[in-house]
Design a protein around this motif. Structure first.
Motif, PDB file in Angstrom:
ATOM      1  N   CYS A  76       0.844  -1.187   0.000  1.00  0.00           N
ATOM      2  CA  CYS A  76       0.000   0.000   0.000  1.00  0.00           C
ATOM      3  C   CYS A  76       0.882   1.241   0.000  1.00  0.00           C
ATOM      4  CB  CYS A  76      -0.872  -0.070   1.254  1.00  0.00           C
ATOM      5  SG  CYS A  76      -1.944   1.307   1.369  1.00  0.00           S
ATOM      6  N   ASN A  77       0.849   1.966  -1.098  1.00  0.00           N
ATOM      7  CA  ASN A  77       1.668   3.150  -1.293  1.00  0.00           C
ATOM      8  C   ASN A  77       1.163   4.288  -0.398  1.00  0.00           C
ATOM      9  OD1 ASN A  77       2.811   5.439  -2.490  1.00  0.00           O
ATOM     10  ND2 ASN A  77       2.853   4.446  -4.499  1.00  0.00           N
ATOM     11  N   TYR A  78       2.071   4.965   0.319  1.00  0.00           N
ATOM     12  CA  TYR A  78       1.577   6.017   1.218  1.00  0.00           C
ATOM     13  C   TYR A  78       2.050   7.421   0.846  1.00  0.00           C
ATOM     14  CZ  TYR A  78       6.060   5.107   3.645  1.00  0.00           C
ATOM     15  OH  TYR A  78       7.374   4.925   3.961  1.00  0.00           O
ATOM     16  N   LEU A  79       2.550   7.592  -0.374  1.00  0.00           N
ATOM     17  CA  LEU A  79       2.966   8.939  -0.795  1.00  0.00           C
ATOM     18  C   LEU A  79       1.724   9.761  -1.099  1.00  0.00           C
ATOM     19  CD1 LEU A  79       5.835   9.198  -3.386  1.00  0.00           C
ATOM     20  CD2 LEU A  79       5.773   9.964  -1.035  1.00  0.00           C
ATOM     21  N   ILE A  80       1.671  10.967  -0.549  1.00  0.00           N
ATOM     22  CA  ILE A  80       0.534  11.842  -0.837  1.00  0.00           C
ATOM     23  C   ILE A  80       1.049  13.198  -1.329  1.00  0.00           C
ATOM     24  CG2 ILE A  80      -1.152  10.814   0.758  1.00  0.00           C
ATOM     25  CD1 ILE A  80      -0.315  12.939   2.814  1.00  0.00           C
ATOM     26  N   ASP A  81       0.165  14.009  -1.864  1.00  0.00           N
ATOM     27  CA  ASP A  81       0.570  15.318  -2.383  1.00  0.00           C
ATOM     28  C   ASP A  81       0.835  16.331  -1.272  1.00  0.00           C
ATOM     29  OD1 ASP A  81       0.680  15.105  -5.182  1.00  0.00           O
ATOM     30  OD2 ASP A  81      -1.491  14.937  -5.249  1.00  0.00           O
ATOM     31  N   ASP A  82       0.075  16.232  -0.172  1.00  0.00           N
ATOM     32  CA  ASP A  82       0.204  17.213   0.917  1.00  0.00           C
ATOM     33  C   ASP A  82       1.559  17.106   1.612  1.00  0.00           C
ATOM     34  OD1 ASP A  82      -2.367  17.711   0.348  1.00  0.00           O
ATOM     35  OD2 ASP A  82      -3.207  16.830   2.169  1.00  0.00           O
ATOM     36  N   VAL A  83       2.016  18.234   2.179  1.00  0.00           N
ATOM     37  CA  VAL A  83       3.226  18.198   3.018  1.00  0.00           C
ATOM     38  C   VAL A  83       2.926  18.900   4.338  1.00  0.00           C
ATOM     39  CG1 VAL A  83       4.988  18.084   1.197  1.00  0.00           C
ATOM     40  CG2 VAL A  83       4.109  20.298   1.904  1.00  0.00           C
ATOM     41  N   PRO A  84       3.619  18.538   5.422  1.00  0.00           N
ATOM     42  CA  PRO A  84       3.341  19.185   6.701  1.00  0.00           C
ATOM     43  C   PRO A  84       3.744  20.661   6.695  1.00  0.00           C
ATOM     44  CG  PRO A  84       4.683  17.200   6.976  1.00  0.00           C
ATOM     45  CD  PRO A  84       4.656  17.501   5.530  1.00  0.00           C
ATOM     46  N   ALA A  85       3.019  21.466   7.458  1.00  0.00           N
ATOM     47  CA  ALA A  85       3.328  22.891   7.533  1.00  0.00           C
ATOM     48  C   ALA A  85       4.578  23.131   8.374  1.00  0.00           C
ATOM     49  CB  ALA A  85       2.141  23.630   8.130  1.00  0.00           C
ATOM     50  N   SER A  86       4.825  22.267   9.367  1.00  0.00           N
ATOM     51  CA  SER A  86       5.973  22.461  10.249  1.00  0.00           C
ATOM     52  C   SER A  86       7.266  22.048   9.551  1.00  0.00           C
ATOM     53  CB  SER A  86       5.794  21.625  11.517  1.00  0.00           C
ATOM     54  OG  SER A  86       7.007  21.578  12.217  1.00  0.00           O
ATOM     55  N   ASP A  87       8.244  22.967   9.523  1.00  0.00           N
ATOM     56  CA  ASP A  87       9.516  22.615   8.899  1.00  0.00           C
ATOM     57  C   ASP A  87      10.578  22.277   9.948  1.00  0.00           C
ATOM     58  OD1 ASP A  87       9.776  25.099   9.949  1.00  0.00           O
ATOM     59  OD2 ASP A  87      10.469  26.095   8.120  1.00  0.00           O
ATOM     60  N   ARG A  88      10.214  22.396  11.246  1.00  0.00           N
ATOM     61  CA  ARG A  88      11.193  22.093  12.300  1.00  0.00           C
ATOM     62  C   ARG A  88      11.051  20.685  12.835  1.00  0.00           C
ATOM     63  NH1 ARG A  88      10.400  26.851  16.508  1.00  0.00           N
ATOM     64  NH2 ARG A  88      10.847  28.524  15.050  1.00  0.00           N
ATOM     65  N   TYR A  89       9.817  20.243  12.936  1.00  0.00           N
ATOM     66  CA  TYR A  89       9.556  18.965  13.610  1.00  0.00           C
ATOM     67  C   TYR A  89       9.115  17.929  12.575  1.00  0.00           C
ATOM     68  CZ  TYR A  89       9.891  22.307  17.317  1.00  0.00           C
ATOM     69  OH  TYR A  89      10.355  23.314  18.129  1.00  0.00           O
ATOM     70  N   ARG A  90      10.089  17.257  12.049  1.00  0.00           N
ATOM     71  CA  ARG A  90       9.818  16.333  10.930  1.00  0.00           C
ATOM     72  C   ARG A  90       9.317  14.973  11.409  1.00  0.00           C
ATOM     73  NH1 ARG A  90      14.202  15.627   6.561  1.00  0.00           N
ATOM     74  NH2 ARG A  90      12.315  15.057   5.439  1.00  0.00           N
ATOM     75  N   MET A  91       8.300  14.482  10.752  1.00  0.00           N
ATOM     76  CA  MET A  91       7.776  13.132  11.034  1.00  0.00           C
ATOM     77  C   MET A  91       7.952  12.321   9.742  1.00  0.00           C
ATOM     78  SD  MET A  91       5.968  14.261  13.782  1.00  0.00           S
ATOM     79  CE  MET A  91       5.525  15.940  14.193  1.00  0.00           C
ATOM     80  N   ALA A  92       8.260  11.049   9.896  1.00  0.00           N
ATOM     81  CA  ALA A  92       8.435  10.196   8.710  1.00  0.00           C
ATOM     82  C   ALA A  92       7.131  10.159   7.910  1.00  0.00           C
ATOM     83  CB  ALA A  92       8.821   8.790   9.151  1.00  0.00           C
ATOM     84  N   ARG A  93       7.278  10.006   6.606  1.00  0.00           N
ATOM     85  CA  ARG A  93       6.124  10.082   5.705  1.00  0.00           C
ATOM     86  C   ARG A  93       4.993   9.099   6.014  1.00  0.00           C
ATOM     87  NH1 ARG A  93      10.130  11.942   2.898  1.00  0.00           N
ATOM     88  NH2 ARG A  93       9.844  13.520   1.289  1.00  0.00           N
ATOM     89  N   TYR A  94       5.326   7.938   6.560  1.00  0.00           N
ATOM     90  CA  TYR A  94       4.235   6.975   6.786  1.00  0.00           C
ATOM     91  C   TYR A  94       3.259   7.470   7.854  1.00  0.00           C
ATOM     92  CZ  TYR A  94       6.107   5.044  11.201  1.00  0.00           C
ATOM     93  OH  TYR A  94       6.526   4.876  12.502  1.00  0.00           O
TER      94      TYR A  94
END
Ligand code: B12
Ligand code: SF4
Ligand code: SF4
Length: 308
Positions: A76-94
């Motif tokens: 199940c592919n989990y890539l989406i078009d949206d990106v998080p607004a926070s550029d400091r606190y990164r969470m893995a894409r899944y």
């Protein structure tokens, strides 16, 4: 008993939103078991004691489902078009999407309900039992091992997976897929934790994904050095297999509410907010306190770096 019609199973899986589906003939995976045990002896599983249990069940599907004939693997592919607004606190894409443990298991149950004959038995797994899912993806020909310890294919590696074990045989079985990394070693060279010194074997004692997700008492120094506050994607971001891929139409997972949170909102997040914004993601499987602590450590690190 009626045979599973492999083509129909795969067609249906794709219609349901899985990006790939393959079927392996059930048998004990002796070579994979040997490698797994080697990693345990070396201590590469860090504090994940659960990996030491039920080893026979991990590599012999017959131990999990008596009389098991087929292992159906769906990605199940989990890539989406949206990106998080926070550029400091990164969470893995899944984590940007609905918790896959729930979403993928539901879809696999739905698929099994349609394809498995009434007189047959089946069992669905999505991280929920001890079966070694990557190895079955390789056996079912839907992906191959990468030197970053994950499995990939022409769609890259941003996918999660689950299996259906059944005692029903299929009319066609897929074959094992050999690793295609060749001379590349980008993931090994770019891993910020040096957790990939041995190709194909992640050393969880160093891996940031282990310390930010699984380790209940992570060292603050390690958290401070991690580019991510939850999970880690560096060895996937640098992988050439992920360079040409785009969000697929077949993604079955929906974007999470937390993507809209700004840096300051992340820092001020209460336990109630955590449940609201992260409740549908895999992050909510961990305690608020641990998540909040990782944000605090990162905030302090950024502050220290800015003042020097
Ligand atoms: C424990 C675990 C972790 C641990 C250990 C990571 C690891 N690589 O195993 C930690 C917490 C670090 C982790 C992190 C992540 N995980 Co994880 N994890 C698991 C879990 C529950 C078990 C895997 C396991 O048994 N690991 C223990 C080690 C010893 O086993 P192993 O990697 O299988 O070891 C094999 C290789 O070393 C190989 N090998 C050794 N030498 C050689 C030589 C050659 C030539 C070859 C070909 C192979 C080979 O053989 C060994 C035996 O199988 C699975 C789900 C499941 N039930 O399978 C998900 C799973 C592997 N994780 C997954 C994901 C998405 C991740 C993360 C990407 C999440 C994130 N973004 O933070 C990271 C990636 C880190 C990384 N580089 O691997 C996905 C994999 C998706 C994919 N495309 O491969 C899985 C399958 C979950 C799922 N159901 O989708 N994870
Ligand atoms: S997940 Fe991060 S720390 Fe772990 S092996 Fe990959 S790049 Fe290294
Ligand atoms: S970065 Fe290179 S070596 Fe690592 S998994 Fe991708 S192709 Fe294989």
């Amino acid at each position: 008993m009626e045979l599973l019609h492999a083509q129909s199973v795969k067609r249906l899986a794709l219609e349901m939103g899985f990006s790939r589906c393959g079927i392996a003939q059930a048998h004990p995976l002796d070579e994979a078991r040997r490698r797994f045990e080697e990693s345990l002896v070396d201590g590469r599983h860090a504090g994940m004691r659960f990996l030491e249990r039920d080893i026979a069940k991990r590599f012999d599907p017959n131990e999990l489902l008596p009389g098991c004939q087929s292992v159906i693997v769906a990605l199940c592919n989990y890539l989406i078009d949206d990106v998080p607004a926070s550029d400091r606190y990164r969470m893995a894409r899944y984590t940007w999407v609905e918790d896959y443990h729930r979403a993928v298991a539901q879809r696999l149950e739905q698929l099994a309900g349609i394809i498995i004959p009434e007189e047959a038995h089946y069992r669905v797994t999505v991280d929920s039992s001890c079966i070694s899912e990557k190895n079955w993806a390789v056996e079912a020909g839907v992906a191959c091992f990468g030197k970053n310890g994950l499995v990939h294919n022409e769609d890259g590696s941003y996918f999660v997976m689950g299996t259906i074990l059944t005692d029903c045989a299929a009319d066609f079985y897929d074959s094992f897929r050999k690793s295609d990394c060749g001379e590349c070693r980008l993931c090994q060279d770019k891993c910020p934790a040096k957790a990939l010194e041995t190709p194909f074997r992640v050393d969880a004692r160093r891996c940031f994904a282990y310390h930010t997700v699984e380790n209940k008492n992570p060292d603050n120094e390690i958290l401070a050095g991690s580019p991510f506050v939850f999970g880690c994607d560096v060895c996937q971001e640098v992988c050439p297999k992920n360079k040409k891929i785009h969000p697929a139409l077949t993604n079955v997972l929906k974007s999470s509410l937390f993507l809209q949170l700004q840096n300051q909102e992340m820092e001020d997040l209460s336990e109630e907010d955590f449940k609201h914004y992260f409740g549908d993601t895999s992050i909510a499987r961990r305690k608020y306190q641990r998540f909040h602590h990782a944000i605090e450590v990162k905030k302090q690190t950024i502050k220290n770096n800015e003042s020097t």
